[in-house]
Design an enzyme around this catalytic site. Structure first.
Site: not given
Ligand code: SAH
Length: 224
Positions: A45, A71-73, A213
Site C-alpha cells: 500500500r 485512498i480509503s482506509q 467517500f
C-alpha cells in the site's frame, strides 16, 4: 540495510506493518475471507502514496493522494472487496481508480479489472505504479465512470469508490447476471454502502454500513 529492490517489493519493515494491519484492523473486525486477507497482506500500500506518507500507509485511516482525493482506509477497502465475493474468475469494473490501490487488490482476486478514473494525472500515476508491480490484468481508462465501460460489459462485479447521490443506471445495466455492485450512496458528507445483487433477472438491495467517500462527479453522479 534494505536495497531499493527490497523497498519496491516491500521491505521487511512494511511487511511487518501489513501483518499488523491485517491482524489488528481487518481479521479482528469481521474480514474473514482468506483470499482478501492474503491480498491485503501482499499489496504494498505504501507504494500507492507519496514517499512522505510511507510510514502512515498501514494506519487505520484514509490517506491523501493529491487532487483533493483520498485512498480509503484499509478496513473499508477490505470490506468492500469481501462483499464482492470474488473467487478468481471474475471480470470486475471499478469506478474511481485514484491511486490504483483498490485496483491492485482486485487484480489479486479476480481474472481481470477494468478501472475508470476522471482525473488524468491520477490515472497516469496509477498506471505507473500498477505496471511497476506487474498488474497486467488491470486495465485503466480516462472517462466519466458513471457511464461504466460499455465495450467491456457485462461485469461479474462492480465497485464504485466515490460517493454518489444515486446509483448510476448504466452501472446497473452493465452488471452481469449473476452480478454484484457495491456503491456508497448518500449526500456529500455521509453515505451508506449499498450492495445490489442481480440474480435470475431480479435485483436486490442491501445496506452494509455508513461510510464517507469523496464525491463521484459525472453525468450520473454529482454535477461539478
Ligand atoms: N479506489 C481509489 C480511491 C478512490 S478516491 C484508490 O484505491 O486509491 C475516488 C476517485 O474517484 C478519485 O480519484 C476521483 O477522481 C474519482 N472519480 C470521481 N468521480 C469519478 C467519475 N465519474 N469517474 C471516474 N472516476 C471518478
Amino acid at each position: 540495510m534494505s536495497s531499493p529492490a527490497a523497498d519496491r517489493s516491500g521491505s521487511d519493515r512494511f511487511k511487518i506493518a501489513r501483518e499488523r494491519m491485517v491482524g489488528l484492523q481487518l481479521a479482528s473486525n469481521g474480514i474473514t475471507d482468506e483470499r482478501v486477507l492474503a491480498a491485503m497482506r501482499k499489496v504494498p500500500r505504501h507504494l500507492f502514496v507519496d514517499e512522505a506518507l510511507w510510514d502512515q500507509a498501514y494506519g487505520d485511516f484514509p490517506l491523501p493522494i493529491g487532487y483533493a482525493q483520498t485512498i480509503s482506509q484499509p478496513y473499508i477497502v477490505a470490506l468492500m472487496t469481501q462483499e464482492l465475493g470474488l473467487k478468481g474468475i471474475e471480470k470486475v469494473l471499478e469506478v474511481g481508480t485514484g491511486s490504483g490501490y483498490q485496483a491492485a487488490i482486485l487484480g489479486e482476486l479476480a481474472r481481470s479489472v477494468f478501472s475508470v478514473e476522471r482525473v488524468p494525472a491520477l490515472l497516469i500515476r496509477a498506471r505507473k505504479t500498477l505496471d511497476s508491480l506487474g498488474y497486467s490484468n488491470v486495465y485503466l481508462k480516462l472517462d466519466d465512470g458513471t457511464w461504466g465501460w460499455r465495450d467491456e460489459a457485462p461485469f461479474d462485479a462492480i465497485i464504485v469508490t466515490a460517493g454518489s447521490p444515486m446509483v448510476p443506471k448504466p452501472l446497473v445495466d452493465q452488471l452481469g447476471d449473476p452480478g454484484v455492485l457495491i456503491i456508497p450512496v448518500g449526500d456529500e458528507y455521509s453515505q451508506v454502502l449499498v450492495k445490489i445483487t442481480k440474480s435470475d433477472g431480479r435485483l436486490e438491495q442491501k445496506n452494509i454500513t455508513g461510510v464517507r467517500f469523496v464525491r463521484l462527479i459525472g453525468e450520473h453522479g454529482w454535477k461539478e
